[in-house]
Design a protein around this motif. Sequence first.
Motif, mmCIF file in Angstrom:
data_model
loop_
_atom_site.group_PDB
_atom_site.id
_atom_site.type_symbol
_atom_site.label_atom_id
_atom_site.label_comp_id
_atom_site.label_asym_id
_atom_site.label_seq_id
_atom_site.Cartn_x
_atom_site.Cartn_y
_atom_site.Cartn_z
ATOM 1 N N ALA A 133 -2.086 -2.579 8.754
ATOM 2 C CA ALA A 133 -1.181 -2.985 7.676
ATOM 3 C C ALA A 133 0.256 -2.662 8.057
ATOM 4 C CB ALA A 133 -1.551 -2.273 6.384
ATOM 5 N N ARG A 134 1.135 -3.668 7.952
ATOM 6 C CA ARG A 134 2.541 -3.414 8.244
ATOM 7 C C ARG A 134 3.207 -2.611 7.136
ATOM 8 N NH1 ARG A 134 7.463 -5.711 6.991
ATOM 9 N NH2 ARG A 134 6.513 -7.376 5.758
ATOM 10 N N PHE A 135 2.795 -2.888 5.887
ATOM 11 C CA PHE A 135 3.408 -2.210 4.745
ATOM 12 C C PHE A 135 2.308 -1.944 3.724
ATOM 13 C CE2 PHE A 135 5.914 -1.500 0.962
ATOM 14 C CZ PHE A 135 7.082 -0.903 1.429
ATOM 15 N N VAL A 136 2.243 -0.715 3.233
ATOM 16 C CA VAL A 136 1.190 -0.318 2.298
ATOM 17 C C VAL A 136 1.804 0.005 0.938
ATOM 18 C CG1 VAL A 136 -0.646 1.343 1.786
ATOM 19 C CG2 VAL A 136 -0.267 0.592 4.141
ATOM 20 N N TYR A 137 1.487 -0.861 -0.034
ATOM 21 C CA TYR A 137 1.818 -0.555 -1.428
ATOM 22 C C TYR A 137 0.661 0.261 -2.003
ATOM 23 C CZ TYR A 137 5.418 -4.227 -1.268
ATOM 24 O OH TYR A 137 6.507 -4.985 -0.949
ATOM 25 N N CYS A 138 0.978 1.310 -2.697
ATOM 26 C CA CYS A 138 -0.042 2.184 -3.276
ATOM 27 C C CYS A 138 -0.017 2.051 -4.792
ATOM 28 C CB CYS A 138 0.232 3.632 -2.861
ATOM 29 S SG CYS A 138 -0.857 4.852 -3.616
ATOM 30 N N ALA A 139 -1.191 1.909 -5.419
ATOM 31 C CA ALA A 139 -1.304 1.830 -6.878
ATOM 32 C C ALA A 139 -2.525 2.640 -7.282
ATOM 33 C CB ALA A 139 -1.433 0.388 -7.338
ATOM 34 N N PRO B 161 4.440 -10.669 3.749
ATOM 35 C CA PRO B 161 3.279 -10.865 4.640
ATOM 36 C C PRO B 161 2.867 -9.552 5.316
ATOM 37 C CG PRO B 161 4.985 -12.525 4.997
ATOM 38 C CD PRO B 161 5.591 -11.485 4.115
ATOM 39 N N ASP B 162 1.612 -9.484 5.652
ATOM 40 C CA ASP B 162 1.043 -8.326 6.345
ATOM 41 C C ASP B 162 1.118 -7.041 5.520
ATOM 42 O OD1 ASP B 162 0.518 -9.934 8.559
ATOM 43 O OD2 ASP B 162 2.540 -9.598 9.355
ATOM 44 N N SER B 163 1.332 -7.168 4.228
ATOM 45 C CA SER B 163 1.282 -5.994 3.345
ATOM 46 C C SER B 163 -0.079 -5.928 2.687
ATOM 47 C CB SER B 163 2.375 -6.061 2.282
ATOM 48 O OG SER B 163 2.162 -7.162 1.419
ATOM 49 N N VAL B 164 -0.445 -4.736 2.241
ATOM 50 C CA VAL B 164 -1.693 -4.552 1.505
ATOM 51 C C VAL B 164 -1.412 -3.762 0.241
ATOM 52 C CG1 VAL B 164 -3.111 -4.611 3.597
ATOM 53 C CG2 VAL B 164 -2.314 -2.413 2.704
ATOM 54 N N ALA C 116 13.631 -7.332 -11.762
ATOM 55 C CA ALA C 116 14.264 -6.380 -10.854
ATOM 56 C C ALA C 116 13.228 -5.536 -10.126
ATOM 57 C CB ALA C 116 15.230 -5.492 -11.639
ATOM 58 N N TYR C 117 12.158 -5.200 -10.810
ATOM 59 C CA TYR C 117 11.056 -4.437 -10.210
ATOM 60 C C TYR C 117 10.461 -5.210 -9.036
ATOM 61 C CZ TYR C 117 6.271 -2.313 -10.239
ATOM 62 O OH TYR C 117 5.082 -1.715 -9.911
ATOM 63 N N GLU C 118 10.170 -6.493 -9.266
ATOM 64 C CA GLU C 118 9.592 -7.318 -8.204
ATOM 65 C C GLU C 118 10.551 -7.452 -7.028
ATOM 66 O OE1 GLU C 118 8.030 -11.919 -7.512
ATOM 67 O OE2 GLU C 118 8.206 -11.118 -9.554
ATOM 68 N N ALA C 119 11.825 -7.697 -7.336
ATOM 69 C CA ALA C 119 12.808 -7.858 -6.266
ATOM 70 C C ALA C 119 12.943 -6.583 -5.444
ATOM 71 C CB ALA C 119 14.152 -8.256 -6.869
ATOM 72 N N MET C 120 12.950 -5.416 -6.099
ATOM 73 C CA MET C 120 13.076 -4.142 -5.395
ATOM 74 C C MET C 120 11.854 -3.882 -4.524
ATOM 75 S SD MET C 120 14.786 -1.313 -4.803
ATOM 76 C CE MET C 120 15.970 -0.931 -6.106
ATOM 77 N N ALA C 121 10.670 -4.202 -5.021
ATOM 78 C CA ALA C 121 9.448 -3.991 -4.241
ATOM 79 C C ALA C 121 9.471 -4.822 -2.969
ATOM 80 C CB ALA C 121 8.224 -4.343 -5.084
ATOM 81 N N VAL C 122 9.974 -6.039 -3.052
ATOM 82 C CA VAL C 122 10.053 -6.911 -1.886
ATOM 83 C C VAL C 122 11.148 -6.433 -0.936
ATOM 84 C CG1 VAL C 122 10.542 -9.257 -1.101
ATOM 85 C CG2 VAL C 122 9.109 -8.888 -3.134
ATOM 86 N N ARG C 123 12.314 -6.091 -1.493
ATOM 87 C CA ARG C 123 13.449 -5.691 -0.653
ATOM 88 C C ARG C 123 13.151 -4.441 0.160
ATOM 89 N NH1 ARG C 123 17.608 -4.276 -4.185
ATOM 90 N NH2 ARG C 123 17.744 -2.089 -3.535
ATOM 91 N N GLU D 76 11.130 -5.322 3.101
ATOM 92 C CA GLU D 76 11.836 -6.119 4.096
ATOM 93 C C GLU D 76 13.008 -5.363 4.723
ATOM 94 O OE1 GLU D 76 12.842 -9.565 1.838
ATOM 95 O OE2 GLU D 76 10.937 -10.581 2.273
ATOM 96 N N ALA D 77 13.467 -4.308 4.050
ATOM 97 C CA ALA D 77 14.580 -3.506 4.589
ATOM 98 C C ALA D 77 14.095 -2.076 4.741
ATOM 99 C CB ALA D 77 15.793 -3.587 3.655
ATOM 100 N N PRO D 78 13.303 -1.813 5.732
ATOM 101 C CA PRO D 78 12.660 -0.497 5.850
ATOM 102 C C PRO D 78 13.638 0.656 5.956
ATOM 103 C CG PRO D 78 12.376 -1.802 7.859
ATOM 104 C CD PRO D 78 12.932 -2.724 6.826
#
Length: 752
Positions: free
Chosen positions: A572-578, A601-604, A707-714, A717-719
């Motif tokens: 996984a390139r990026f791991v979102y945790c919930a 892409p490539d996130s889980v 704003a939540y969605e935009a921040m999660a994506v940003r 994409e901007a590690p």
Amino acid sequence: MVREPATLPPNPSWRLAHRGAASRLSAWRALERVLTRTSVAPPASRNGPCPCGSGQRYKHCHGLGGAAGPAQQGLPAGAPAADAAPWRSQALNALQTGQPQAAERLARLRLAEAPEDAKAWLLLGLSLEATQPQAALDALEHAWECAPTNPECCFELARLQHATERFAEACATLRAGLAHHPEDALLLNNLGLALRRLGDEEQAESAWRQALGVHPGLTQARANLGQLLVETGRHAAALPLLEPLAKELADAHEYWSSLGLAQAALGRVEPAIEAFAQALRIRPNDAKINFNLGTAYLQGQQLERARTCLEAVHRLDPQDAKAELLLLEIAQRLCDWESYHRLIGKLPDWLEQAESLRPSPHAMVTRPVSGPQMLHVARAFGETLGPLAARPARTPPAHARLRLGYVTTTVRTHPMPPSIAEVLERHDRSRVEVTMYSCGPEDGSPYRPRIAAAVEHFADLQHASNDELIARIRADEIDVLIDLDGYTQFSRCAIFRRRPAPIQVNFLGFPSSLGASCYDYALVDRVTAPPEDPACFSERLLYLPHCYFPSDTRRRPAGPLPSRQELGLAGARFVYCAFNSTYKLTPATFALWMRILQRVPDSVLWMQVGEAVARENLSREAATAGVDPKRLVFAGNAPLTEHLARYPAADLFLDTLPCNAHTTCNDALLMGLPVLTCRGDTFVGRVAASHLLAVGLPELVTEDLAAYEAMAVRLAEAPEELVALRARLIEQGPTSPLFDMAAYTRAMEALL
């Protein structure tokens, strides 16, 4: 909701009442002696105990019907004796075979010959009972006047008085009979019943204990006393009385329901399920039993079985909104969005019916309700817990140190101990004397001995009744009493309505107002409960300077952390945790997360989901949203240390709305994992924002879902931005106000 007595010949009758506040049934036994005494072989001496087991001497029991003279039968001098036996046998047989008119005719014929024959009047009253209750009462009163020392006449008159709800008269009759027969266990048992109906629980208990003192094996008295103990919160004391009756009452569904209630209240889920299941085998179409069993299954996390039972309730009683409320909770836990959408539409109606429905506030905190609506629900629910005692006069503490008491049922494997343990350890013992009133079961949690060592007085009161708990608190002269549970499962919040302490505080366990004047204050912060929004609390608000939510900073796991590969996250390139519980997840939030995955892409998405059905449902919803289900990585439940060690493997924690992560948010930040949240409109939706502001990460608090969605994506994409946030959290977090428990505890003590 009350259900009238159902006759179970030759067993006693019962009344079942739905205690909606606790989402369960409460059974009350209206036990009656059978119509006649059965025949028994006489003992060697008439002064010996009667073989029927009544607890009386034979001459005062079955010996009354023998060939003795009038005095031995309890009849006045000059009354007929055994020569009346043939007509009596015929009349009794007529009654027992459903021919009351024939019995009436025989009794009247006898009275024409012998107007003062007490047993003729007795049988006349019994024959008239079903059709002419007033005439029957008159006949039974006449029987008793003719034979004032005959326990049978006393018994039957009091029984009919009780049946016609003349409880005070029944008490008077039984007490008069007991003056002649003080050791008649059946009269004592029925006196207890009448006293119970008059609301005198103390005297009812005394009567049943006296009955058992005379006849320890009397089923009725054991069951009645056991039920009283259940209803007054003395569940552990009730079980020894109820459990041995299983064989005698094997076919009595009400008995099994009562036993199940006692087991469930003690957190003994499997025995409770077994008891309710036994009741259901006897009465499979009983809505109340299905509700009880469904609730027990839910308590035991057996969600599919719980749903089956509660759906049966809905079929049997379509108006039972309480079952639908629990079905909504199950739908949310199982991520069954079709059922969720069908049921959530009824929420406005449920809120309008709050005063009559009285739903559990704990079941409503994850629903889209406003603060004032939540307060309304809490107020309605509180009314089910008993009357409010008068507020005592306020006087300054008379003790050298402030006597601070905590009440909770959660000193076990539960989120509460990791939140409160360090605060307890850091209390200033030169200023504060702390007592922990632990009212829940012990399950081997390592936090229990730690908390016991942290306080000066650890009172293990898991088996204490509410009365005993209140007496202990008053005897300890507690100045400030803190409720750590509120309206949560197994809580003892009912005791607070009776004012065991002069100052009482709502704190931590229930993230909202408790809506009752017995709570003087609530400990909050200015983010979760803004001063400009006071309409959401009935308590006066005590504002802690930073986040109201405490933390055990000593719970960080030691040793190496598991790798992504070990956790099933390899590649996984990026791991979102919930890691929030699924009961906080809504279709809207999950759809938002799927949009985030589509854009990254490539996130889980790494979720803690134990139920196989929930995993299947989420995988199907992901596919419907155009996301490969393989991008959902499911973690199971794990012990606390292992669970905490997982967090650093993720990149960003995604919060839920309308109910945020609370303990889970604290866990993530403690382990250095940034949390992204959206500030909600109510207390439960602002807890993560309070955490983030206290730890110094205001950038991660968004004000709307876009704003939540935009921040999660940003951040994916901007590690470099996320790396900087994470470094700041790891470096500054341990010394931030969120984790400075020494300062937190001093501020809390200053408020109290």
